[in-house]
Design a protein around this motif. Structure first.
Motif, PDB file in Angstrom:
ATOM      1  N   PRO A 150      35.566   2.483  33.593  1.00  0.00           N
ATOM      2  CA  PRO A 150      34.706   2.677  34.767  1.00  0.00           C
ATOM      3  C   PRO A 150      35.496   2.974  36.036  1.00  0.00           C
ATOM      4  N   ALA A 151      34.978   3.904  36.827  1.00  0.00           N
ATOM      5  CA  ALA A 151      35.549   4.219  38.131  1.00  0.00           C
ATOM      6  C   ALA A 151      34.908   3.315  39.186  1.00  0.00           C
ATOM      7  N   VAL A 152      35.229   3.552  40.430  1.00  0.00           N
ATOM      8  CA  VAL A 152      34.648   2.769  41.524  1.00  0.00           C
ATOM      9  C   VAL A 152      33.123   2.879  41.485  1.00  0.00           C
ATOM     10  N   GLY A 153      32.450   1.750  41.524  1.00  0.00           N
ATOM     11  CA  GLY A 153      30.990   1.728  41.526  1.00  0.00           C
ATOM     12  C   GLY A 153      30.355   1.845  40.166  1.00  0.00           C
ATOM     13  N   GLU A 154      31.162   1.931  39.104  1.00  0.00           N
ATOM     14  CA  GLU A 154      30.640   2.100  37.753  1.00  0.00           C
ATOM     15  C   GLU A 154      30.863   0.853  36.908  1.00  0.00           C
ATOM     16  N   VAL A 155      30.105   0.799  35.801  1.00  0.00           N
ATOM     17  CA  VAL A 155      30.349  -0.191  34.760  1.00  0.00           C
ATOM     18  C   VAL A 155      30.400   0.531  33.419  1.00  0.00           C
ATOM     19  N   CYS A 156      31.042  -0.107  32.455  1.00  0.00           N
ATOM     20  CA  CYS A 156      31.019   0.379  31.079  1.00  0.00           C
ATOM     21  C   CYS A 156      30.045  -0.481  30.291  1.00  0.00           C
ATOM     22  N   ILE A 157      29.204   0.171  29.498  1.00  0.00           N
ATOM     23  CA  ILE A 157      28.175  -0.520  28.717  1.00  0.00           C
ATOM     24  C   ILE A 157      28.446  -0.322  27.234  1.00  0.00           C
ATOM     25  N   ARG A 158      28.397  -1.407  26.484  1.00  0.00           N
ATOM     26  CA  ARG A 158      28.352  -1.300  25.028  1.00  0.00           C
ATOM     27  C   ARG A 158      26.902  -1.010  24.680  1.00  0.00           C
TER      28      ARG A 158
ATOM     29  N   GLU B 131      35.790  -1.209  40.266  1.00  0.00           N
ATOM     30  CA  GLU B 131      36.009  -1.709  41.620  1.00  0.00           C
ATOM     31  C   GLU B 131      34.777  -1.468  42.482  1.00  0.00           C
ATOM     32  N   GLY B 132      34.451  -2.452  43.292  1.00  0.00           N
ATOM     33  CA  GLY B 132      33.334  -2.322  44.213  1.00  0.00           C
ATOM     34  C   GLY B 132      31.993  -2.723  43.641  1.00  0.00           C
ATOM     35  N   VAL B 133      31.948  -3.131  42.371  1.00  0.00           N
ATOM     36  CA  VAL B 133      30.681  -3.563  41.755  1.00  0.00           C
ATOM     37  C   VAL B 133      30.566  -5.080  41.875  1.00  0.00           C
ATOM     38  N   HIS B 134      29.531  -5.532  42.570  1.00  0.00           N
ATOM     39  CA  HIS B 134      29.347  -6.966  42.788  1.00  0.00           C
ATOM     40  C   HIS B 134      28.004  -7.476  42.258  1.00  0.00           C
ATOM     41  N   THR B 135      27.154  -6.563  41.806  1.00  0.00           N
ATOM     42  CA  THR B 135      25.819  -6.954  41.356  1.00  0.00           C
ATOM     43  C   THR B 135      25.743  -7.227  39.863  1.00  0.00           C
ATOM     44  N   LEU B 136      26.742  -6.773  39.101  1.00  0.00           N
ATOM     45  CA  LEU B 136      26.739  -6.948  37.654  1.00  0.00           C
ATOM     46  C   LEU B 136      28.062  -7.532  37.190  1.00  0.00           C
ATOM     47  N   SER B 137      28.000  -8.216  36.046  1.00  0.00           N
ATOM     48  CA  SER B 137      29.204  -8.827  35.478  1.00  0.00           C
ATOM     49  C   SER B 137      29.249  -8.555  33.980  1.00  0.00           C
ATOM     50  N   ALA B 138      30.436  -8.675  33.404  1.00  0.00           N
ATOM     51  CA  ALA B 138      30.579  -8.530  31.960  1.00  0.00           C
ATOM     52  C   ALA B 138      29.656  -9.514  31.259  1.00  0.00           C
ATOM     53  N   GLY B 139      28.955  -9.023  30.249  1.00  0.00           N
ATOM     54  CA  GLY B 139      28.009  -9.850  29.502  1.00  0.00           C
ATOM     55  C   GLY B 139      26.562  -9.666  29.906  1.00  0.00           C
ATOM     56  N   ASP B 140      26.302  -9.028  31.050  1.00  0.00           N
ATOM     57  CA  ASP B 140      24.920  -8.802  31.490  1.00  0.00           C
ATOM     58  C   ASP B 140      24.217  -7.818  30.558  1.00  0.00           C
ATOM     59  N   ARG B 141      22.956  -8.136  30.240  1.00  0.00           N
ATOM     60  CA  ARG B 141      22.089  -7.222  29.475  1.00  0.00           C
ATOM     61  C   ARG B 141      21.416  -6.279  30.458  1.00  0.00           C
ATOM     62  N   VAL B 142      21.674  -4.977  30.313  1.00  0.00           N
ATOM     63  CA  VAL B 142      21.184  -4.028  31.305  1.00  0.00           C
ATOM     64  C   VAL B 142      20.523  -2.834  30.641  1.00  0.00           C
TER      65      VAL B 142
ATOM     66  N   ARG C 122      26.597   4.234  36.771  1.00  0.00           N
ATOM     67  CA  ARG C 122      26.707   3.657  38.108  1.00  0.00           C
ATOM     68  C   ARG C 122      25.953   2.330  38.122  1.00  0.00           C
ATOM     69  N   ALA C 123      26.501   1.360  38.758  1.00  0.00           N
ATOM     70  CA  ALA C 123      25.857   0.048  38.803  1.00  0.00           C
ATOM     71  C   ALA C 123      24.473   0.133  39.433  1.00  0.00           C
ATOM     72  N   ASP C 124      24.292   1.065  40.372  1.00  0.00           N
ATOM     73  CA  ASP C 124      22.998   1.160  41.050  1.00  0.00           C
ATOM     74  C   ASP C 124      21.956   1.919  40.243  1.00  0.00           C
ATOM     75  N   GLU C 125      22.312   2.300  39.000  1.00  0.00           N
ATOM     76  CA  GLU C 125      21.340   2.914  38.088  1.00  0.00           C
ATOM     77  C   GLU C 125      20.727   1.891  37.143  1.00  0.00           C
ATOM     78  N   LEU C 126      21.207   0.655  37.172  1.00  0.00           N
ATOM     79  CA  LEU C 126      20.893  -0.314  36.128  1.00  0.00           C
ATOM     80  C   LEU C 126      20.133  -1.522  36.655  1.00  0.00           C
TER      81      LEU C 126
END
Length: 317
Positions: A25-33, A78-89, A109-113
Motif C-alpha cells: 500500500p502507498a500513502v492513504g491505501e490499505v492492502c486487503i486479503r 502511511e497516513g491511514v488512521h481509520t483502519l487497522s490490520a484485521g478489520d473486516r472491510v 484507498r482507505a476512504d473507499e472502505l
C-alpha cells in the motif's frame, strides 16, 4: 499472489489466472486479503471494450477487473488512521480505471472502505458495494424518490434491481417491478407491491402516472417506459450505451430522463450497511465461483438471467 488479468478486449476466454507480486500500500491505501469480489455487468462490458470504463483502461492493458471487494485488511499505508490490520472491510475500489478486485490481495484507498456488518458473510459482502450504490444513487439522488411516490423498477430480480426494490420499500414507496414469472415470488419477498411478467404482460399497459422509473435495461425498454411517467415524473436509465437516445426521446415528449454513472461513496454505503444490520435489506447471492473460474462467472452474468449477485471466492483453491 494470484489474480485475473486480460491483455486485450474480447470474450471471456481472455480472462487468465496469473501470478503477481504481493501489493504494497502507498500513502492513504490499505492492502486487503480479498474474501469476495462481486461481479457486475460493467465487468464483462468493459472486457469486450464497451462503455466508458473501457476507454479509461484501453492503454493500461493487461488489467485486473473487479470494483467490488470485501475482505480483511493486512497492511496499512502511511497516513491511514481509520483502519487497522484485521478489520473486516468492503468497498467499491479503483473506479473506473484502477479495478483490481479479481485477486487474492488488492489495494484500496482507505476512504473507499467501510467496516462490514457482523451480520454479513465476508465473501458474500463482496457482491454488495457497486450494485447497492447504483440502486441508492439512482433512486434517491437522481430520482429523488419520496415515501409517497410510485416507482417502476425494471429487471427487478437482478443485482441492482433486487436491492433497489428493498431500498424503495424501506423508504415507503409503492414498488412495481418487472421480472420473469419464475422470479415473481422472490420479488414479493423483497417487498415489491406489484410484479409484471415481462414475457406475458406489457408494462406500458399496466403502468401510468409514475413518479419514477428506474431503468436497468435501456434501449427500447427505456424509451417505451416514458409513456408510463406522470408529467412531473422522471426516468433514470443506467445502461450508458443507450442513455443518450432515451434522454432525447424524453425531451421530445416534454418529459425528464437522466443517465447516471455510479460513484464510490462511503456515506451512502454506511447508510446501506445500517439497513442490513437492521434486517431491512438483504443481499441475495445466487452463486459463488472460485477465483480460477472467473471466466465461467462472467459468462453466466452475461446471459442476463442471474437472480441477485454472483461473487468470486478469491481464496478458494
Amino acid at each position: 499472489m494470484r489474480r485475473i488479468v486480460y491483455e486485450r478486449f474480447g470474450e471471456a476466454d481472455e480472462l487468465k489466472l496469473t501470478e503477481a507480486e504481493h501489493p504494497v500500500p502507498a500513502v492513504g491505501e490499505v492492502c486487503i486479503r480479498v474474501a469476495g469480489a462481486g461481479l457486475n455487468p460493467i465487468d464483462w462490458k468493459t472486457r469486450k471494450g464497451l462503455g466508458f470504463a473501457a476507454q479509461q483502461i484501453r492503454d493500461r492493458l493487461p488489467w485486473t477487473p473487479g470494483y467490488d471487494v470485501a475482505g480483511t485488511v493486512t497492511d496499512v499505508g502511511e497516513g491511514v488512521h481509520t483502519l487497522s490490520a484485521g478489520d473486516r472491510v468492503m468497498g467499491m475500489i479503483g473506479f473506473p480505471s484502477g479495478g483490481g478486485g479479481y485477486a487474492e490481495y488488492a489495494l484500496a484507498r482507505a476512504d473507499e472502505l467501510i467496516v462490514v456488518p457482523e451480520e454479513m458473510d465476508l465473501t458474500e459482502a463482496g457482491g454488495l458495494p457497486l450494485a447497492a450504490l447504483t440502486a441508492w444513487q439512482g433512486l434517491f439522488e437522481m430520482g429523488e424518490l419520496q415515501s409517497d411516490h410510485k416507482v417502476l423498477i425494471h429487471a427487478g430480480a437482478g443485482g441492482v434491481g433486487h436491492l433497489a426494490i428493498q431500498f424503495a420499500r424501506a423508504r415507503g414507496a409503492h414498488v412495481i417491478a418487472t421480472a420473469s414469472e419464475s422470479n415473481a415470488d422472490f420479488l414479493a419477498t423483497l417487498g415489491a407491491d406489484e410484479v409484471i411478467d415481462y414475457n406475458r404482460d406489457d408494462f406500458v399497459d399496466a403502468c401510468y402516472g409514475l413518479d419514477l422509473i428506474f431503468d436497468l435495461v435501456g434501449g427500447d425498454t427505456g424509451k417505451r417506459s416514458l409513456h408510463c411517467l406522470a408529467e412531473h415524473g422522471v426516468l433514470v436509465t443506467v445502461p450508458t450505451v443507450t442513455a443518450d437516445g432515451i434522454i432525447t426521446e424524453a425531451e421530445n415528449m416534454g418529459l425528464k430522463a437522466h443517465g447516471m454513472t455510479v460513484r464510490p461513496d462511503v456515506f451512502h454505503l454506511e447508510e446501506i450497511a445500517e439497513l442490513i444490520e437492521d434486517g431491512d435489506v438483504r443481499l441475495h447471492v445466487e452463486e459463488i465461483f472460485p477465483l480460477a473460474r472467473a471466466a465461467d462467472a462472467q459468462r453466466k452474468l452475461e446471459t442476463g438471467h442471474v437472480r441477485g449477485k454472483l461473487v468470486l471466492d478469491c481464496q478458494a483453491r
